[in-house]
Design a protein around this motif. Structure first.
Motif, PDB file in Angstrom:
ATOM      1  N   PHE A 140       0.821  -1.219   0.000  1.00 18.35           N
ATOM      2  CA  PHE A 140       0.000   0.000   0.000  1.00 18.35           C
ATOM      3  C   PHE A 140       0.853   1.268   0.000  1.00 18.35           C
ATOM      4  O   PHE A 140       1.754   1.424   0.819  1.00 18.35           O
ATOM      5  CB  PHE A 140      -0.877   0.043   1.254  1.00 18.35           C
ATOM      6  CG  PHE A 140      -1.859  -1.092   1.357  1.00 18.35           C
ATOM      7  CD1 PHE A 140      -2.937  -1.181   0.488  1.00 18.35           C
ATOM      8  CD2 PHE A 140      -1.696  -2.077   2.325  1.00 18.35           C
ATOM      9  CE1 PHE A 140      -3.845  -2.224   0.574  1.00 18.35           C
ATOM     10  CE2 PHE A 140      -2.608  -3.130   2.421  1.00 18.35           C
ATOM     11  CZ  PHE A 140      -3.678  -3.205   1.548  1.00 18.35           C
ATOM     12  N   LYS A 160       2.824  -5.756  -6.945  1.00 19.85           N
ATOM     13  CA  LYS A 160       1.545  -5.745  -6.212  1.00 19.85           C
ATOM     14  C   LYS A 160       1.313  -4.430  -5.479  1.00 19.85           C
ATOM     15  O   LYS A 160       0.413  -4.335  -4.629  1.00 19.85           O
ATOM     16  CB  LYS A 160       1.508  -6.913  -5.233  1.00 19.85           C
ATOM     17  CG  LYS A 160       1.535  -8.252  -5.977  1.00 19.85           C
ATOM     18  CD  LYS A 160       1.360  -9.432  -5.051  1.00 19.85           C
ATOM     19  CE  LYS A 160       1.500 -10.734  -5.809  1.00 19.85           C
ATOM     20  NZ  LYS A 160       2.835 -10.906  -6.431  1.00 19.85           N
ATOM     21  N   VAL A 162       0.032  -0.704  -4.651  1.00 17.38           N
ATOM     22  CA  VAL A 162      -1.245  -0.018  -4.894  1.00 17.38           C
ATOM     23  C   VAL A 162      -1.088   1.444  -4.489  1.00 17.38           C
ATOM     24  O   VAL A 162      -0.653   1.732  -3.363  1.00 17.38           O
ATOM     25  CB  VAL A 162      -2.374  -0.637  -4.033  1.00 17.38           C
ATOM     26  CG1 VAL A 162      -3.668   0.134  -4.225  1.00 17.38           C
ATOM     27  CG2 VAL A 162      -2.578  -2.092  -4.381  1.00 17.38           C
ATOM     28  N   ASN A 201      -7.995   3.151  -7.046  1.00 16.84           N
ATOM     29  CA  ASN A 201      -6.549   3.137  -6.843  1.00 16.84           C
ATOM     30  C   ASN A 201      -5.843   2.740  -8.130  1.00 16.84           C
ATOM     31  O   ASN A 201      -6.468   2.189  -9.037  1.00 16.84           O
ATOM     32  CB  ASN A 201      -6.188   2.132  -5.742  1.00 16.84           C
ATOM     33  CG  ASN A 201      -6.764   2.525  -4.402  1.00 16.84           C
ATOM     34  OD1 ASN A 201      -6.924   3.713  -4.120  1.00 16.84           O
ATOM     35  ND2 ASN A 201      -7.088   1.546  -3.577  1.00 16.84           N
ATOM     36  N   THR A 203      -3.024   0.307  -9.784  1.00 14.43           N
ATOM     37  CA  THR A 203      -2.111  -0.813  -9.596  1.00 14.43           C
ATOM     38  C   THR A 203      -0.718  -0.338 -10.028  1.00 14.43           C
ATOM     39  O   THR A 203      -0.578   0.714 -10.675  1.00 14.43           O
ATOM     40  CB  THR A 203      -2.508  -2.009 -10.475  1.00 14.43           C
ATOM     41  OG1 THR A 203      -2.395  -1.598 -11.852  1.00 14.43           O
ATOM     42  CG2 THR A 203      -3.924  -2.485 -10.183  1.00 14.43           C
TER      43      THR A 203
END
Ligand SMILES: CCCCCCC[C@H](O)CC(=O)SCCNC(=O)CCNC(=O)[C@H](O)C(C)(C)COP(=O)([O-])OP(=O)([O-])OC[C@H]1O[C@@H](n2cnc3c(N)ncnc32)[C@H](O)[C@@H]1OP(=O)([O-])[O-]
Length: 294
Positions: A140, A160, A162, A201, A203
Motif C-alpha cells: 500500500f 503488487k 497499490v 486506486n 495498480t
C-alpha cells in the motif's frame, strides 16, 4: 563554485563489493541505525555510496506518525550532509510502503491548532533534500504514503503495489501533494477520479502506464533494483547530479523560458568543475571517468 566540495572524498565504503551486498540483502538481518541509536520508526544502513532508509512501523502498516517524520527528516538531512553518500533509497515493507498519515494520531486535532502550528508543514522537508531519492514501493502507498513516494525523485514499484488517495472517505482531502503532484504525474482525469472517489486506486502497472512510476519489478526484486539505480547515480559526480535534480524540479515551478535559462546557466557552471573535464576527457581518451565530486 565547487570550492565547498574540494575535500577528498572517503572512498572506503565504495570499496565494498555491491553485487555481493545486494544479493545478500534482507532488511531484517542487515538493517542497522548508524544515524542515531534511538530510531524507533526507521531502519537505516549504507550500501557503498547509497543510503537505505526503511520505514519500520509494521503493526500500523507504516502509518506516518509525527515521530516517524521527525526521524525521517533527521536521517535524510544527515545523509544529505554526508559526503560518502551520493543517493538515497526509501522503502517500506512488502505489505505497505505506507498506509497514509496516522489517522488515530490526528483524528481529534482541531482547525486552530492545525493552522497555528502549520500541522504537517515540517513533514515535507524531504523535498529540500538535494541528493536524489528513489522510492522502492511494495504494497500500500495510500494517502500520505502515495504523497511521500511522490516527494521522492524516482519511484520503482513492486508488481503488487497499490497507489491511492483515500482521504475523502475520511472526510478530509490530501494534505501533502495528492491534489497537486499527482495531477502532474498522472493528469487531471485520473487524479480527480482517485481523489474524488477515494476508492479508485492505481495498480503498479497502471501507475507505470500513467507515468507515476518509472519501472515495475516483481515485489521481491524492487528494492535491489532501486539500490542498483541509486548506486549508478551515486557514483556519478554528486554536485552535477544535484544540478540535474535542481533543474528538473525547477521545471515544476518556472515558466518554460525561465527554466531553459536556469538549465543553460547550470550547464555552463558544470564547466567550472573538475568532473566535467574528467568526464569529457575520459570519453575522448576511451576510458572510464573517475569523478571526484569537485
Ligand atoms: C509525506 C508527508 C505525508 C503527509 C500526509 C498528509 C495527509 C494525508 O494526505 C492524509 C492521510 O494520509 S489520511 C490516511 C489515508 N490512508 C487511509 O485512509 C488508509 C487507511 N488504512 C486502510 O484502509 C487499511 O488499513 C488498508 C486497506 C491499508 C489495509 O487493510 P488491512 O489489510 O485490513 O489491514 P488493517 O487491519 O486495516 O491495518 C493493520 C493495522 O494498521 C493500522 N493502520 C492502517 N492504516 C493506518 C493509518 N493510516 N493510520 C493509523 N493506523 C493505520 C490499522 O488500524 C491496523 O491497526 P490495529 O491496531 O491492528 O487495528
Amino acid at each position: 563554485m565547487f570550492a565547498a566540495l574540494r575535500q577528498p572524498l572517503a572512498r572506503a565504503s565504495a570499496a565494498k563489493p555491491l553485487a555481493r551486498a545486494f544479493s545478500a540483502y534482507t532488511p531484517a538481518q542487515n538493517a542497522v541505525a548508524p544515524a542515531s541509536p534511538k530510531l524507533e520508526y526507521l531502519l537505516t544502513e549504507t550500501r557503498g555510496r547509497v543510503a537505505l532508509v526503511t520505514l519500520h512501523r509494521p503493526k500500523a502498516l507504516n502509518a506516518l506518525c509525527n515521530g516517524l517524520f521527525v526521524e525521517l527528516n533527521q536521517v535524510l538531512k544527515d545523509f544529505d550532509n554526508n559526503k560518502d553518500i551520493g543517493s538515497i533509497v526509501i522503502t517500506g515493507s512488502e505489505r505497505a510502503f505506507a498506509a497514509g498519515a496516522d489517522i488515530k494520531e490526528m483524528k481529534d486535532r482541531q482547525f486552530i491548532e492545525n493552522y497555528s502550528e502549520d500541522f504537517l508543514g515540517h513533514w515535507t522537508q524531504i523535498t529540500r533534500i538535494r541528493k536524489p531519492i528513489i522510492a522502492a514501493v511494495n504494497g500500500f502507498a495510500l494517502g500520505g504514503g502515495c504523497e511521500l513516494a511522490m516527494m521522492c525523485d524516482i519511484i520503482y514499484a513492486g508488481d503488487k503495489a497499490v497507489f491511492g488517495q483515500p482521504e475523502i472517505k475520511l472526510g478530509t482531502i490530501p494534505g501533502a501533494g495528492g491534489t497537486q503532484r499527482l495531477v502532474k504525474a498522472v493528469g487531471k482525469s485520473k487524479a480527480m477520479e482517485m481523489c474524488l472517489t477515494g476508492s479508485v486506486n492505481l495498480t503498479a502497472q497502471e501507475a507505470e502506464a500513467a507515468g507515476l512510476v518509472s519501472k515495475v519489478y516483481p515485489a521481491e526484486q524492487v528494492l535491489d533494483e532501486a539500490i542498483k539505480t541509486a548506486s549508478k547515480i551515486a557514483n556519478l559526480s554528486t554536485p552535477v547530479v544535484q544540478m540535474v535534480k535542481d533543474a528538473i524540479n525547477q521545471s515544476f515551478e518556472m515558466p518554460l523560458q525561465a527554466g531553459l535559462t536556469f538549465e543553460r546557466r547550470l550547464f555552463h557552471a558544470t564547466f567550472a568543475s573538475n568532473d566535467q573535464k574528467e568526464g569529457m576527457g575520459a570519453f575522448a581518451e576511451k576510458r572510464k571517468p573517475n569523478f571526484t565530486n569537485n
